[in-house]
Scaffold this motif. Structure first.
Motif, PDB file in Angstrom:
ATOM      1  N   ASN A 115       0.867  -1.163   0.000  1.00 39.04           N
ATOM      2  CA  ASN A 115       0.000   0.000   0.000  1.00 39.04           C
ATOM      3  C   ASN A 115       0.912   1.224   0.000  1.00 39.04           C
ATOM      4  OD1 ASN A 115      -1.877   1.978   0.644  1.00 39.04           O
ATOM      5  ND2 ASN A 115      -3.093   0.550   1.846  1.00 39.04           N
ATOM      6  N   LEU A 159       2.205  11.342  -3.369  1.00 42.92           N
ATOM      7  CA  LEU A 159       1.551  12.582  -3.737  1.00 42.92           C
ATOM      8  C   LEU A 159       0.126  12.605  -3.227  1.00 42.92           C
ATOM      9  CD1 LEU A 159       2.802  12.771  -7.389  1.00 42.92           C
ATOM     10  CD2 LEU A 159       3.481  14.262  -5.540  1.00 42.92           C
ATOM     11  N   MET A 160      -0.046  12.152  -2.009  1.00 45.60           N
ATOM     12  CA  MET A 160      -1.334  12.176  -1.327  1.00 45.60           C
ATOM     13  C   MET A 160      -2.349  11.189  -1.910  1.00 45.60           C
ATOM     14  SD  MET A 160       0.077  14.431   0.262  1.00 45.60           S
ATOM     15  CE  MET A 160      -1.026  14.677   1.624  1.00 45.60           C
ATOM     16  N   VAL A 161      -1.908  10.279  -2.728  1.00 46.92           N
ATOM     17  CA  VAL A 161      -2.832   9.291  -3.276  1.00 46.92           C
ATOM     18  C   VAL A 161      -2.433   7.920  -2.744  1.00 46.92           C
ATOM     19  CG1 VAL A 161      -3.728   8.243  -5.371  1.00 46.92           C
ATOM     20  CG2 VAL A 161      -3.055  10.630  -5.376  1.00 46.92           C
ATOM     21  N   ARG A 162      -3.388   7.164  -2.290  1.00 45.78           N
ATOM     22  CA  ARG A 162      -3.050   5.835  -1.805  1.00 45.78           C
ATOM     23  C   ARG A 162      -3.367   4.813  -2.882  1.00 45.78           C
ATOM     24  NH1 ARG A 162      -5.975   4.036   2.701  1.00 45.78           N
ATOM     25  NH2 ARG A 162      -7.593   5.475   2.069  1.00 45.78           N
ATOM     26  N   ILE A 163      -2.446   3.964  -3.136  1.00 46.30           N
ATOM     27  CA  ILE A 163      -2.608   2.996  -4.207  1.00 46.30           C
ATOM     28  C   ILE A 163      -2.151   1.630  -3.724  1.00 46.30           C
ATOM     29  CG2 ILE A 163      -1.713   2.332  -6.466  1.00 46.30           C
ATOM     30  CD1 ILE A 163      -1.820   5.161  -7.295  1.00 46.30           C
ATOM     31  N   ILE A 164      -2.899   0.610  -4.081  1.00 42.76           N
ATOM     32  CA  ILE A 164      -2.473  -0.746  -3.740  1.00 42.76           C
ATOM     33  C   ILE A 164      -1.712  -1.343  -4.904  1.00 42.76           C
ATOM     34  CG2 ILE A 164      -3.322  -3.113  -3.535  1.00 42.76           C
ATOM     35  CD1 ILE A 164      -5.172  -2.367  -1.526  1.00 42.76           C
TER      36      ILE A 164
END
Lengths: 264, 348
Positions: free
Chosen positions: A170, A174-179
């Motif tokens: 996880n 840049l403030m984006v959460r991505i799995i």
């Protein structure tokens, strides 16, 4: 005793030897590049990548099987590898190129890294690298490597949580959460906690850690740049305009430049 | 264990031409909340300077794309507009978007250049696409010149945090030249009313079982202008002491000037400001009309992000701070006294 249900991760950390970030660089008189007879050190973003790899192991303990650092560079790059080994990496690969060779381009570096990853008998699960080198400022290698391998990528990461059981990482970037699927993963870092200093005992230990040496010929890689560097020049010099004595004078200067309060 | 490398595209540079093809650029037009990003408009200007046709590409979710194409098709300099929408494109994950680019650029592609802003999403996507097409890319270009006769393009770009300028040539042997554009170096393309351009829908390339999933987004909300495009920027450094004094000192001045707020890396690392506000080599590069550096020493990494500003004003207690070497107007003073005084006087 290793827990067998947990997948053991092998982490790859590509690093680069670059002119130290604090050095004021000078363009050479021939305008072919900059004067390189100055202090070099590990690219700061790569230090962060090494630090993060070591921290992932500290968090996951035995789930991380190996941390291997890799560099492509002249003989002196060996020092940079030793620094990374002293920070906690287990082993290193040095793809040596002649001192006089032109700096490889990101695509060439990515192809070399792919070749190295494909040679690893146990495979590589995660690649962690800096978001850009502070010399060429290209910021391409991680994305190119992920593209060549067909792996997922997370650029400009600021937080990484790896779950080896679910095979998922996880990543906050840049403030984006991505799995991300961990078995096919390249992360490159923007900035993170301070990288650690290598202690003297760790520096001594690092001298005994294995460093594999390879050449581009052994890997079947051609690092000849495809872009031609025509010249390198000094940027236009900016000269300070001197100081003012107080706020009133400062505001007068702003007014002169046509800048006044709120939306002039 | 290792996923086998998926079918890499066969080399595209096997194509050879008797004469160099005339340039045809594909510009990646980014958008947010129904508006085109101004940095993409600068990329369009750069693409127009190649001297050939320019095609725009808008990618996004169906809602976003339908609201943006009306504006995009009025952009000056575009000859064609392509758009592709899919729910998969709502967050522009590189793994989901690059197959679309690959398809567009590999089948007898007319495109000789791929151009975008040097934005974080383009920086994530385009190098991936370039590698899959086996071509190098040029980052953060500040000027360019295309030689139609030889099919080569020459670019200048900053290296070493802007302390040197490198001129590179992409020869004709690179069939598709990828580059990202420093938006402060090119004016934004204008939007005009009369333009009639061809608008084509591009089928999305659905990626089954993408390896990456978007979970959530949290944006820093602000009423102030966006740092990247603001005409005035007020920036604070480590001397601001903490997040509270950063806000209570800087924000009133920014509001009095109608300026965006920026920060040095030291201020970001110390937690005074969000990292989206960072100006410098590792943050945003800005070139506003007015840049005010408050309590910022002026490390080369910071200067790399702001030294193309028109007017640089520095307030610092230390008369020897390197920022004074580039500042047009310098004031040696305690910013906790000087800044409130300025705010007061600006309001009068």
């Amino acid at each position: 005793m290793r827990p067998s249900a947990v997948r053991l991760l092998n982490i790859f950390v590509p690093i680069k030897r670059a002119v130290d970030y604090a050095v004021k660089i000078r363009v050479n008189p021939e305008q072919t590049g900059i004067d390189l007879n100055v202090k070099h050190s590990m690219n700061p973003f790569d230090e962060i990548a090494v630090e993060e790899a070591v921290r992932i192991r500290e968090r996951l303990k035995d789930a991380v099987k190996s941390i291997k650092v890799v560099t492509i560079g002249p003989p002196k790059s060996a020092e940079t590898l030793r620094t990374a080994l002293a920070m906690g990496a287990d082993s290193a690969i040095h793809v040596e190129i002649p001192e006089s060779a032109p700096a490889p381009e990101p695509l060439g570096v990515a192809k070399t890294l792919r070749a190295l990853i494909e040679r690893q008998k146990e495979g590589v699960d995660v690649v962690i690298m800096g978001k850009q080198a502070i010399d060429d400022d290209a910021g391409q290698t991680g994305q190119m490597l992920a593209g060549l391998l067909g792996w997922s990528q997370a650029t400009f990461a600021s937080k990484v949580v790896v779950d080896p059981e679910q095979k998922v990482a996880n990543v906050t970037h840049l403030m984006v959460r991505i799995i991300h699927n961990i078995s096919s993963h390249a992360v490159n870092f923007q900035f993170f906690e301070e990288p650690r200093y290598a202690s003297l005992p760790n520096i001594m230990k690092a001298k005994k850690k294995p460093v594999e040496k390879l050449t581009t010929a052994e890997l079947g890689i051609d690092l000849t740049p495809r872009l031609e560097t025509i010249k390198v020049t000094e940027p236009p010099k900016r000269v300070g305009g001197g100081k003012v004595a107080n706020v009133d004078e400062l505001l007068a200067k702003l007014k002169e430049a046509g800048i006044s309060g709120k939306h002039a | 264990m290792l996923r086998a490398p998926t079918s890499l595209l066969s080399r595209v540079h096997a194509r050879s031409y008797a004469t160099a093809p005339s340039p045809h650029a594909l510009v990646f037009l980014e958008h947010r909340q129904g508006d085109l990003e101004s940095a993409s408009l600068s990329a369009l200007t750069a693409a127009s300077q190649l001297g050939g046709q320019v095609t725009g590409l808008v990618v996004g979710s169906p809602d976003e794309v339908s609201s943006v194409i009306d504006k995009a098709k009025r952009l000056q300099g575009l000859s064609t507009l392509l758009h592709s929408s899919s729910p998969q494109y709502s967050t522009l994950l590189p793994e989901a978007v690059s197959p679309l680019f690959e398809k567009l650029l590999s089948q007898n592609s007319p495109f000789t250049h791929v151009v975008s802003a040097h934005s974080s999403s383009a920086k994530s996507i385009l190098p991936r696409v370039a590698a899959r097409l086996d071509v190098p890319a040029v980052s953060d270009v500040t000027s360019l010149e295309h030689d139609a006769a030889s099919g080569s393009t020459t670019f200048t770009r900053p290296i070493y945090a802007g302390n040197a300028i490198c001129t590179v040539r992409a020869p004709s042997s690179i069939p598709i030249k990828f580059f990202t554009v420093r938006s402060t170096a090119f004016a934004a393309a204008a939007v005009e009313d009369a333009a009639e351009i061809e608008v084509k829908t591009l089928d999305p390339v659905e990626v089954s079982d993408p390896p990456t999933e978007h979970i959530g987004t949290s944006l820093t909300k602000s009423d102030r202008p966006d740092l990247g495009v603001a005409s005035r920027v007020v920036s604070g450094g480590r001397a601001l002491k903490n997040a509270e004094t950063f806000q209570s000192t800087l924000y009133p001045l920014a509001d009095a000037l109608g300026a965006a707020v920026g920060a040095s890396r030291a201020a970001v690392d110390a937690g005074y400001a969000d990292n989206s506000l960072q100006v410098g080599q590792t943050g945003k590069v800005v070139a506003p009309e007015l840049y005010m550096a408050l309590g910022i020493s002026g490390a080369i990494q910071h200067l790399a992000g702001m030294k193309d500003s028109k007017l640089i004003v520095a307030i610092n207690k230390d008369p020897d701070a390197p920022i004074f070497q580039v500042a047009d107007v310098g004031l040696v003073a305690d910013l906790f006294e000087a800044v409130p005084e300025m705010v007061e006087k600006l309001k009068q």
